[in-house]
Design an enzyme around this catalytic site. Structure first.
Site, PDB file in Angstrom:
ATOM      1  N   ASP A  66      23.229  53.525 -21.216  1.00  0.00           N
ATOM      2  CA  ASP A  66      23.385  53.380 -22.656  1.00  0.00           C
ATOM      3  C   ASP A  66      22.860  51.993 -23.013  1.00  0.00           C
ATOM      4  O   ASP A  66      23.407  50.976 -22.563  1.00  0.00           O
ATOM      5  CB  ASP A  66      24.864  53.510 -23.034  1.00  0.00           C
ATOM      6  CG  ASP A  66      25.096  53.533 -24.536  1.00  0.00           C
ATOM      7  OD1 ASP A  66      24.333  52.872 -25.272  1.00  0.00           O
ATOM      8  OD2 ASP A  66      26.070  54.192 -24.970  1.00  0.00           O
ATOM      9  N   VAL A  67      21.788  51.933 -23.802  1.00  0.00           N
ATOM     10  CA  VAL A  67      21.119  50.657 -24.057  1.00  0.00           C
ATOM     11  C   VAL A  67      21.953  49.682 -24.873  1.00  0.00           C
ATOM     12  O   VAL A  67      21.589  48.516 -25.019  1.00  0.00           O
ATOM     13  CB  VAL A  67      19.752  50.865 -24.745  1.00  0.00           C
ATOM     14  CG1 VAL A  67      18.808  51.646 -23.853  1.00  0.00           C
ATOM     15  CG2 VAL A  67      19.913  51.547 -26.108  1.00  0.00           C
ATOM     16  N   TYR A  87      19.026  51.970 -41.434  1.00  0.00           N
ATOM     17  CA  TYR A  87      17.971  52.386 -40.520  1.00  0.00           C
ATOM     18  C   TYR A  87      16.687  51.612 -40.807  1.00  0.00           C
ATOM     19  O   TYR A  87      16.024  51.117 -39.881  1.00  0.00           O
ATOM     20  CB  TYR A  87      17.719  53.886 -40.657  1.00  0.00           C
ATOM     21  CG  TYR A  87      16.640  54.410 -39.746  1.00  0.00           C
ATOM     22  CD1 TYR A  87      16.869  54.565 -38.381  1.00  0.00           C
ATOM     23  CD2 TYR A  87      15.374  54.736 -40.243  1.00  0.00           C
ATOM     24  CE1 TYR A  87      15.872  55.037 -37.534  1.00  0.00           C
ATOM     25  CE2 TYR A  87      14.378  55.205 -39.411  1.00  0.00           C
ATOM     26  CZ  TYR A  87      14.627  55.352 -38.060  1.00  0.00           C
ATOM     27  OH  TYR A  87      13.642  55.806 -37.220  1.00  0.00           O
ATOM     28  N   THR A  91      10.829  66.592 -35.162  1.00  0.00           N
ATOM     29  CA  THR A  91      11.880  66.462 -34.162  1.00  0.00           C
ATOM     30  C   THR A  91      13.211  66.827 -34.802  1.00  0.00           C
ATOM     31  O   THR A  91      13.306  67.013 -36.023  1.00  0.00           O
ATOM     32  CB  THR A  91      11.973  65.012 -33.642  1.00  0.00           C
ATOM     33  OG1 THR A  91      12.297  64.158 -34.751  1.00  0.00           O
ATOM     34  CG2 THR A  91      10.654  64.564 -33.014  1.00  0.00           C
TER      35      THR A  91
END
Length: 249
Positions: A61-62, A154, A189
């Site tokens: 998990d970054v 975002y 996506t």
């Protein structure tokens, strides 16, 4: 002696990250792919091996530095070096007006998109600088250069990713390492479906794209492979925008 490049891809279990891993596998790269879902990761690694690549999945998990550091160390321990790193892990959050945004929403998006990219670049650059070469490609967005109503967090996170990319490139150049970003426009996506929320909204968004369609993950993967490769050897600190002309005007 195997001179195939060693490639690390974060956020590799879906969308652009997955397509990128497959694109490198088809070029017979030696791959480490990472994500949070172990079962999906092992399936992806097996698929990459079926394409002729050496491949391993490492769960990470970054958002957590210890996991990122272990991921990079696992890669160099397995293959002896790290030539290319693609940082595609991220989170879009929920479309929300600014007046309704929360501290928790900020942390969720910025920890994944900004902190995650920072930690990845930090440890990837440490490995690459020691060997005197390497190429890092971060994944940004069309939203890294423009605004979007109800998506302020975002958008801000992707602006930050692009600033981080340019700053890291200035530091990395002294070590023979290139740092760039690829910034996709609307790509077909699951993330695009979540962001638009309905087919009607998606069609309205795509109407703003001069090429009048969504891109494919494979088209973005091809751009990433190019930017990472020696064919782009004089490119660093740049943002390659692959968005069907959406930011041309």
């Amino acid at each position: 002696m195997n001179d195939s490049p060693v490639v690390l891809v974060t956020g590799a279990l879906s969308g652009i990250g997955r397509a990128t891993a497959i694109a490198f596998a088809k070029e017979k790269a030696r791959l480490v792919v990472s994500g949070r879902r172990a079962e999906d990761g092992e399936k992806l690694a097996a698929e990459l091996r079926s394409l002729g690549a050496e491949a391993e999945f490492v769960q990470a998990d970054v958002r957590f530095e210890a996991e990122v550091q272990a991921l990079v160390e696992r890669t160099t321990a397995r293959f002896g070096r790290l030539d290319i790193a693609v940082n595609s892990a991220g989170h879009e959050g929920q479309p929300t007006p600014i007046v309704e945004q929360t501290v928790d929403a900020y942390a969720s998006i910025f920890d994944a998109n900004v902190l995650g990219t920072l930690l990845a670049v930090k440890h990837e650059l440490r490995a690459m600088s020691a060997q005197g070469s390497g190429s890092i490609v971060n994944v940004s967005s069309t939203m890294g250069i423009r605004g979007a109503a109800k998506n302020a967090l975002y958008v801000a996170s992707k602006h930050a990713v692009e600033g981080l990319t340019k700053s890291a490139a200035l530091e990395a150049a002294a070590f023979g390492v290139r740092v760039n970003a690829v910034a996709p426009g609307p790509i077909q996506t699951e993330m695009l479906d979540r962001i638009t929320g309905s087919e009607e909204n998606k069609l309205a968004m795509l109407a703003t794209v001069p090429l009048r369609r969504a891109g494919t993950p494979e088209e973005i993967a091809d751009a990433i492979v190019f930017v990472a490769s020696p064919k782009a050897s004089f490119m660093t600190g740049e943002i390659l925008r692959v968005n069907g002309g959406r930011t041309a005007a």
